[in-house]
Write a protein that holds these residues in place. Sequence first.
Motif, short mmCIF file in Angstrom:
data_model
loop_
_atom_site.label_atom_id
_atom_site.label_comp_id
_atom_site.label_asym_id
_atom_site.label_seq_id
_atom_site.Cartn_x
_atom_site.Cartn_y
_atom_site.Cartn_z
N LEU A 157 2.26 -25.55 44.03
CA LEU A 157 3.70 -25.51 43.78
C LEU A 157 4.24 -24.08 43.84
CD1 LEU A 157 4.02 -28.21 40.99
CD2 LEU A 157 4.80 -28.37 43.37
N TRP A 158 3.46 -23.14 43.34
CA TRP A 158 3.87 -21.74 43.42
C TRP A 158 3.93 -21.29 44.88
CZ3 TRP A 158 0.84 -17.28 44.72
CH2 TRP A 158 1.51 -16.07 44.53
N ARG A 160 4.37 -23.20 47.48
CA ARG A 160 5.51 -23.91 48.09
C ARG A 160 6.81 -23.20 47.74
NH1 ARG A 160 6.97 -30.28 47.16
NH2 ARG A 160 8.89 -30.26 48.32
N TYR A 161 6.99 -22.86 46.48
CA TYR A 161 8.20 -22.17 46.03
C TYR A 161 8.33 -20.80 46.67
CZ TYR A 161 11.44 -19.62 43.10
OH TYR A 161 12.48 -18.85 42.67
N ARG A 162 7.25 -20.04 46.60
CA ARG A 162 7.26 -18.66 47.09
C ARG A 162 7.50 -18.60 48.60
NH1 ARG A 162 1.78 -16.05 47.50
NH2 ARG A 162 2.01 -17.13 49.44
N THR A 164 8.79 -21.01 50.62
CA THR A 164 9.89 -21.77 51.20
C THR A 164 11.26 -21.33 50.69
OG1 THR A 164 9.70 -23.52 49.54
CG2 THR A 164 8.48 -23.83 51.61
N THR A 165 11.26 -20.41 49.74
CA THR A 165 12.53 -19.93 49.20
C THR A 165 13.02 -18.78 50.08
OG1 THR A 165 11.84 -20.50 46.98
CG2 THR A 165 13.66 -18.96 47.17
#
Length: 166
Positions: A157-158, A160-162, A164-165
């Motif tokens: 999740l980290w 993915r967040y890092r 894709t942001t």
Amino acid sequence: MSNSAGTAERQDNGREETKEERADRKWGELIQEIRIAQTGVQILFGFLLTVVFTPRYAELEQVDRTIYIVTVCLGAATTGALIGPVSLHRMVSGQSVKTEAVRWASRMVIIGLLLLLATMTSSLLLILRVATHDAHVPWLVTGIVVWYLFCWFVVPLWTRYRDTTP
């Protein structure tokens, strides 16, 4: 994101593929992931099924028998969730619903991972209770569960967040 002629258009992920090509690619990736998880789950579940037939089972305290029963049920549920996508694919194959099948199969795998977390937790609890009879067992199991959560959910999740942001 493909047009009515079925030609490829650039997706959000930077690939040029039709909706059907994307579903095929995602299905192939999902099946590879399931193969890895299924093997471990099937070995663990097979082992769990044999425990009740050992002489040591009769010597277990009631709480350990309860943990064992819960663990076997969790293992069965995990197996079902991780084999479910195969059944889904087989039953809808050729019905032009691959995108939806991939979505549902992906959900089953996430549920399977959560059930696997619970199965591994209860397995560890049972094994360490029987092996050590130590008051530190809950702490050891908690440490391992935190590690699983970190590896299986926090890092993905980290990432993915890092990544894709904007």
